[in-house]
Design a protein around this motif. Sequence first.
Motif, PDB file in Angstrom:
ATOM      1  N   ASP A  82     -13.172  -2.839 -37.478  1.00 23.12           N
ATOM      2  CA  ASP A  82     -13.005  -1.711 -38.479  1.00 23.12           C
ATOM      3  C   ASP A  82     -12.297  -0.219 -37.569  1.00 23.12           C
ATOM      4  O   ASP A  82     -12.424  -0.238 -36.295  1.00 23.12           O
ATOM      5  N   VAL A  83     -11.927   0.522 -38.467  1.00 22.57           N
ATOM      6  CA  VAL A  83     -11.465   1.900 -38.007  1.00 22.57           C
ATOM      7  C   VAL A  83     -12.609   2.801 -37.879  1.00 22.57           C
ATOM      8  O   VAL A  83     -13.395   2.896 -38.867  1.00 22.57           O
ATOM      9  N   VAL A  84     -12.810   3.344 -36.772  1.00 24.72           N
ATOM     10  CA  VAL A  84     -14.093   4.275 -36.467  1.00 24.72           C
ATOM     11  C   VAL A  84     -13.800   5.710 -36.027  1.00 24.72           C
ATOM     12  O   VAL A  84     -13.157   5.806 -35.058  1.00 24.72           O
ATOM     13  N   ALA A  85     -14.146   6.486 -36.887  1.00 21.85           N
ATOM     14  CA  ALA A  85     -14.018   8.173 -36.691  1.00 21.85           C
ATOM     15  C   ALA A  85     -15.181   8.653 -36.421  1.00 21.85           C
ATOM     16  O   ALA A  85     -15.850   8.935 -35.552  1.00 21.85           O
ATOM     17  N   THR A  86     -15.940   9.120 -37.698  1.00 23.88           N
ATOM     18  CA  THR A  86     -17.228   9.363 -37.635  1.00 23.88           C
ATOM     19  C   THR A  86     -18.332   8.242 -37.599  1.00 23.88           C
ATOM     20  O   THR A  86     -19.447   8.529 -37.050  1.00 23.88           O
ATOM     21  N   GLY A  87     -17.961   7.047 -37.979  1.00 23.19           N
ATOM     22  CA  GLY A  87     -18.696   5.829 -37.860  1.00 23.19           C
ATOM     23  C   GLY A  87     -19.641   5.868 -38.967  1.00 23.19           C
ATOM     24  O   GLY A  87     -20.693   5.068 -38.786  1.00 23.19           O
ATOM     25  N   THR A  88     -19.524   6.485 -39.899  1.00 28.32           N
ATOM     26  CA  THR A  88     -20.586   6.574 -41.180  1.00 28.32           C
ATOM     27  C   THR A  88     -20.652   5.041 -41.733  1.00 28.32           C
ATOM     28  O   THR A  88     -21.546   4.590 -41.943  1.00 28.32           O
ATOM     29  N   SER A  89     -19.408   4.484 -42.140  1.00 28.24           N
ATOM     30  CA  SER A  89     -19.492   3.251 -42.682  1.00 28.24           C
ATOM     31  C   SER A  89     -19.903   2.305 -41.700  1.00 28.24           C
ATOM     32  O   SER A  89     -20.666   1.299 -42.052  1.00 28.24           O
ATOM     33  N   LEU A  90     -19.531   2.124 -40.335  1.00 23.78           N
ATOM     34  CA  LEU A  90     -19.934   1.239 -39.404  1.00 23.78           C
ATOM     35  C   LEU A  90     -21.509   1.433 -39.365  1.00 23.78           C
ATOM     36  O   LEU A  90     -22.136   0.088 -39.372  1.00 23.78           O
ATOM     37  N   HIS A  91     -22.230   2.432 -39.192  1.00 21.25           N
ATOM     38  CA  HIS A  91     -23.637   2.562 -39.065  1.00 21.25           C
ATOM     39  C   HIS A  91     -24.492   1.933 -40.225  1.00 21.25           C
ATOM     40  O   HIS A  91     -25.237   1.081 -40.032  1.00 21.25           O
ATOM     41  N   HIS A  92     -23.827   2.409 -41.461  1.00 22.18           N
ATOM     42  CA  HIS A  92     -24.432   1.670 -42.794  1.00 22.18           C
ATOM     43  C   HIS A  92     -24.399   0.279 -42.825  1.00 22.18           C
ATOM     44  O   HIS A  92     -25.347  -0.417 -43.218  1.00 22.18           O
ATOM     45  N   ALA A  93     -23.186  -0.051 -42.326  1.00 21.88           N
ATOM     46  CA  ALA A  93     -22.888  -1.753 -42.498  1.00 21.88           C
ATOM     47  C   ALA A  93     -23.808  -2.455 -41.917  1.00 21.88           C
ATOM     48  O   ALA A  93     -24.329  -3.628 -41.965  1.00 21.88           O
ATOM     49  N   LEU A  94     -23.857  -1.983 -40.457  1.00 22.63           N
ATOM     50  CA  LEU A  94     -24.799  -2.862 -39.374  1.00 22.63           C
ATOM     51  C   LEU A  94     -26.071  -2.661 -39.807  1.00 22.63           C
ATOM     52  O   LEU A  94     -26.749  -3.561 -39.460  1.00 22.63           O
ATOM     53  N   LYS A  95     -26.713  -1.634 -40.314  1.00 27.98           N
ATOM     54  CA  LYS A  95     -28.049  -1.614 -40.686  1.00 27.98           C
ATOM     55  C   LYS A  95     -28.523  -2.424 -41.707  1.00 27.98           C
ATOM     56  O   LYS A  95     -29.381  -3.321 -41.672  1.00 27.98           O
ATOM     57  N   TYR A 111      -9.788   0.575 -33.780  1.00 28.49           N
ATOM     58  CA  TYR A 111      -8.872   1.769 -33.515  1.00 28.49           C
ATOM     59  C   TYR A 111     -10.131   2.761 -33.608  1.00 28.49           C
ATOM     60  O   TYR A 111     -10.532   2.901 -34.911  1.00 28.49           O
ATOM     61  N   GLY A 112     -10.382   3.391 -32.837  1.00 30.98           N
ATOM     62  CA  GLY A 112     -11.629   4.183 -33.039  1.00 30.98           C
ATOM     63  C   GLY A 112     -11.668   5.249 -31.611  1.00 30.98           C
ATOM     64  O   GLY A 112     -11.139   5.301 -30.748  1.00 30.98           O
ATOM     65  N   GLY A 113     -12.844   5.948 -31.745  1.00 36.77           N
ATOM     66  CA  GLY A 113     -13.521   7.081 -30.904  1.00 36.77           C
ATOM     67  C   GLY A 113     -14.931   6.782 -30.282  1.00 36.77           C
ATOM     68  O   GLY A 113     -15.127   5.755 -30.768  1.00 36.77           O
ATOM     69  N   SER A 114     -15.405   7.464 -29.505  1.00 35.92           N
ATOM     70  CA  SER A 114     -16.351   7.108 -28.680  1.00 35.92           C
ATOM     71  C   SER A 114     -17.465   7.058 -29.658  1.00 35.92           C
ATOM     72  O   SER A 114     -18.626   6.558 -29.215  1.00 35.92           O
ATOM     73  N   ARG A 115     -17.660   7.516 -30.929  1.00 31.97           N
ATOM     74  CA  ARG A 115     -18.839   7.283 -31.852  1.00 31.97           C
ATOM     75  C   ARG A 115     -18.899   5.920 -32.121  1.00 31.97           C
ATOM     76  O   ARG A 115     -20.126   5.402 -32.254  1.00 31.97           O
ATOM     77  N   ALA A 116     -17.990   4.901 -31.853  1.00 37.43           N
ATOM     78  CA  ALA A 116     -18.183   3.501 -32.221  1.00 37.43           C
ATOM     79  C   ALA A 116     -19.065   2.992 -30.919  1.00 37.43           C
ATOM     80  O   ALA A 116     -20.052   2.166 -31.588  1.00 37.43           O
ATOM     81  N   GLU A 117     -19.057   3.463 -29.727  1.00 38.22           N
ATOM     82  CA  GLU A 117     -19.674   2.898 -28.855  1.00 38.22           C
ATOM     83  C   GLU A 117     -21.575   3.369 -28.982  1.00 38.22           C
ATOM     84  O   GLU A 117     -22.341   2.719 -28.589  1.00 38.22           O
ATOM     85  N   GLU A 118     -21.431   4.723 -29.590  1.00 35.27           N
ATOM     86  CA  GLU A 118     -22.536   5.297 -29.708  1.00 35.27           C
ATOM     87  C   GLU A 118     -23.349   4.704 -30.753  1.00 35.27           C
ATOM     88  O   GLU A 118     -24.639   4.277 -30.467  1.00 35.27           O
ATOM     89  N   ILE A 119     -22.851   4.218 -31.559  1.00 37.37           N
ATOM     90  CA  ILE A 119     -23.504   3.130 -32.803  1.00 37.37           C
ATOM     91  C   ILE A 119     -23.986   2.161 -32.435  1.00 37.37           C
ATOM     92  O   ILE A 119     -24.960   1.635 -32.702  1.00 37.37           O
ATOM     93  N   LEU A 120     -22.983   1.422 -31.882  1.00 38.76           N
ATOM     94  CA  LEU A 120     -22.980   0.129 -31.517  1.00 38.76           C
ATOM     95  C   LEU A 120     -24.352  -0.291 -30.185  1.00 38.76           C
ATOM     96  O   LEU A 120     -25.071  -0.848 -30.019  1.00 38.76           O
ATOM     97  N   SER A 121     -24.380   1.214 -29.592  1.00 39.04           N
ATOM     98  CA  SER A 121     -25.376   1.113 -28.623  1.00 39.04           C
ATOM     99  C   SER A 121     -26.857   1.150 -29.175  1.00 39.04           C
ATOM    100  O   SER A 121     -27.728   0.634 -28.794  1.00 39.04           O
ATOM    101  N   ASP A 122     -26.818   2.028 -30.189  1.00 39.40           N
ATOM    102  CA  ASP A 122     -27.994   2.172 -31.063  1.00 39.40           C
ATOM    103  C   ASP A 122     -28.434   0.981 -31.830  1.00 39.40           C
ATOM    104  O   ASP A 122     -29.564   0.338 -31.705  1.00 39.40           O
TER     105      ASP A 122
END
Length: 330
Positions: free
Chosen positions: A144-157, A178-189
Amino acid sequence: MLLLEDRNDCAAVYRIDDGRDTGVTRYIATTPYTRAICNDPTVCGVDYTRRLQRACTEVLTIYRGIASQPLECNDTVVLNILRGGLNFGLREALADAYGWNTMGTSFISAQRVRDSEDSEDWHITESDYRKVYLPERAQILFGDVVATGTSLHHALKLLVRSAEETGAEITRFVFFTYGGSRAEEILSDIAALCRERFASFTGVDLFYLEGRFTVPSPSTPLTIKLTGTDLVRYGALMTPEFVASQYDNPLYPLERCIIYDAGSRAFHPREYVSDVEEYWRTVLKQAQQGRSFRSLVEERFPGIDADRFGEVDLREIVLSHLMSIEKILG
């Protein structure tokens, strides 16, 4: 700091080694396909998704040799976070890289919106569709493309909840972005959550494509930006191949975003072209008001050597670029 893990004739994979323990193994991968997507906005539609799929195929081929835990066909589930996740073509990439045919596929819808153009408060809408199929021990491959990571966090939960409801265990995540550092922050959580919930969970492998890019905030010193949306070269950690590719064309380091809107770029090209054209018409206005190529390069990509481009007329190259953009739709 980037350490080369492995390369083949068409791709290279670097590991991020910055001394931080994020609980996520972080890589940056580079291919000619992903560089073309970042540098050339005329790459869109089917051409864009095919190139992205080829890139993922090449990276998966390298991954087989560097993975701490190999992927297994019967345990692997390709997760599509709708609609951006469809762009990566990971189901076909697995088939091409490993010869697989029967891995599973799941779908979760997660569309982010914000209340106003100035608001940084993103929330999820269009999240009702979910078709999740998980084997007893599930290795999750997704992009996925990750900017704020809002969609990523929602989907993984939601995915973790689905696994708990069905008695499945998530054992690993492999993520392309294609993303920013928010991707690794969410994946770490999420990794920490999975370690609590699933005894067989082993970790996360994260593959940034070409760079870990910057998501501009209101304070980022760029005259043209979409906060919470753009992925920019300014302040990014990028592969040496990607940095070198900027010198191929003076337009490349000036692009507003390395991906623009990933969904419309694939599935609604008319909307995508309008977005790209709007940016370059704004740049043209700046050029007509006297802005130089050098000043724009130094703003958008500090550290790049503007002298290597020679004398560049900003107005002239932008007018030519706009003609190319207008031809995308025929």
